[in-house]
Design a protein around this motif. Structure first.
Motif, short mmCIF file in Angstrom:
data_model
loop_
_atom_site.label_atom_id
_atom_site.label_comp_id
_atom_site.label_asym_id
_atom_site.label_seq_id
_atom_site.Cartn_x
_atom_site.Cartn_y
_atom_site.Cartn_z
N GLU A 81 36.14 -53.77 -43.31
CA GLU A 81 36.96 -52.85 -44.08
C GLU A 81 38.08 -52.26 -43.01
O GLU A 81 39.24 -51.76 -43.66
CB GLU A 81 35.97 -51.34 -44.40
CG GLU A 81 35.23 -50.87 -43.20
CD GLU A 81 33.72 -51.37 -43.10
OE1 GLU A 81 33.13 -50.70 -42.47
OE2 GLU A 81 33.65 -52.74 -43.61
N ARG A 85 42.02 -51.86 -43.63
CA ARG A 85 42.85 -50.80 -43.01
C ARG A 85 44.02 -51.20 -42.35
O ARG A 85 45.21 -50.61 -42.49
CB ARG A 85 42.27 -49.83 -42.56
CG ARG A 85 41.14 -49.07 -43.67
CD ARG A 85 40.54 -48.04 -42.71
NE ARG A 85 39.29 -47.34 -43.71
CZ ARG A 85 39.61 -46.40 -44.62
NH1 ARG A 85 40.85 -45.98 -44.78
NH2 ARG A 85 38.58 -46.19 -45.45
N ILE A 113 40.75 -47.70 -50.04
CA ILE A 113 41.08 -47.21 -48.47
C ILE A 113 42.41 -46.12 -48.74
O ILE A 113 42.59 -45.52 -47.53
CB ILE A 113 41.62 -48.53 -47.49
CG1 ILE A 113 43.04 -49.03 -48.01
CG2 ILE A 113 40.68 -49.62 -47.55
CD1 ILE A 113 43.72 -49.92 -46.93
N ARG A 114 42.84 -45.97 -49.90
CA ARG A 114 43.98 -45.08 -49.95
C ARG A 114 43.64 -43.82 -50.60
O ARG A 114 42.52 -43.70 -51.26
CB ARG A 114 44.95 -45.78 -50.83
CG ARG A 114 45.59 -46.99 -50.15
CD ARG A 114 46.48 -47.86 -51.15
NE ARG A 114 47.68 -47.06 -51.62
CZ ARG A 114 48.51 -47.30 -52.67
NH1 ARG A 114 48.24 -48.62 -53.14
NH2 ARG A 114 49.27 -46.78 -53.06
N SER A 161 45.85 -52.47 -51.89
CA SER A 161 45.77 -51.91 -50.69
C SER A 161 47.10 -52.00 -50.05
O SER A 161 47.09 -51.62 -48.75
CB SER A 161 44.69 -52.70 -49.81
OG SER A 161 44.84 -53.95 -49.51
#
Length: 245
Positions: A81, A85, A113-114, A161
């Motif tokens: 993860e 990022r 992730i946002r 992402s």
């Protein structure tokens, strides 16, 4: 930037990468560089270690040895993860969508992730512009889509992402010739908009046509590399058939 040479560093640099399954060494000393803004393909016959290499790059498989640098940073020990990022998105082999979730829900999942809701909605709109059929299937469960539609959704989910590197594993597997052309044209379009692409593709000839640089793998090792425009298809065939050691 390398201060002594005044040249930019590669976006991705893999050095002496080793991945083992027990006593079996699936990847044996992989060396690879991916320049920012390029399309780079990794080709080879089944069992060459291509998918294992991409999975290790994404942090899903542990390394037996070697280092991975991305955007000038050592990411060898980062969790998957955290690599997302940093800007790496992986579109895996066989899509790996959540079949019981809708097209929209799969897209939203790609942006996990946002936290910029407005930006996420803008990007969902952009994905529908890139793949208009997804707009027609917005509320449909992903598992009910055709193979080509599922691949479009998998690519769009990866782009949600906002990666600087999109890693794609066999994006044309099992698709019709017409849909293969659509997907490969989309790869070029994504790249033209600024996303670097690392591609594993079963169709080596098409991969070479698309790519700035090509690496050929055999038995876990890179056995040849060159600019995509300079790779001889007959040489690739010889590597696939085991005629070149």
């Amino acid at each position: 930037m390398n201060a002594s040479l005044g040249t930019p560093l590669p976006l991705l640099e893999i050095a002496d990468l080793h991945v083992s399954y027990g006593r079996i060494r699936a990847v044996d000393g992989l060396e690879m560089k991916v320049e920012a803004g390029s399309i780079v393909s990794l080709v080879g016959s089944n069992g060459a270690g291509k998918t294992t290499s991409l999975t290790a790059l994404s942090g899903i498989l542990p390394l037996s040895g070697g280092r991975i640098r991305f955007a000038g940073e050592d990411i060898t020990d980062l969790a998957p993860e955290l690599r997302v990022r940093r800007g790496i998105a992986h579109v895996p082999e066989r899509r790996r969508l959540l079949p019981g979730m809708s097209v929209r829900e799969n897209l939203v999942l790609g942006s996990y992730i946002r936290h910029d809701r407005h930006g996420i909605e803008q990007d969902i709109t952009a994905m529908v512009e890139l793949f208009p059929i997804l707009g027609d299937r917005f509320a449909q469960m992903a598992g009910t889509l055709s193979g080509g539609e599922q691949q479009m959704l998998a690519i769009a989910r990866g782009l949600m992402s906002r990666p600087s590197l999109l890693v794609m594993d066999e994006p044309t597997m099992g698709l019709s010739p017409k849909m293969i052309d659509v997907i490969l044209d989309t790869v070029q379009q994504i790249n033209s908009q600024g996303t670097t692409v690392l591609l594993v593709e079963q169709n080596a000839v098409e991969a070479m046509r698309l790519s700035d640089h090509v690496y050929i793998m055999r038995l876990g090792r890179v056995v040849h590399q060159d600019l995509g425009a300079k790779i001889d298809p007959e040489l690739v065939k010889a590597f696939y058939m085991g005629e070149v050691l």
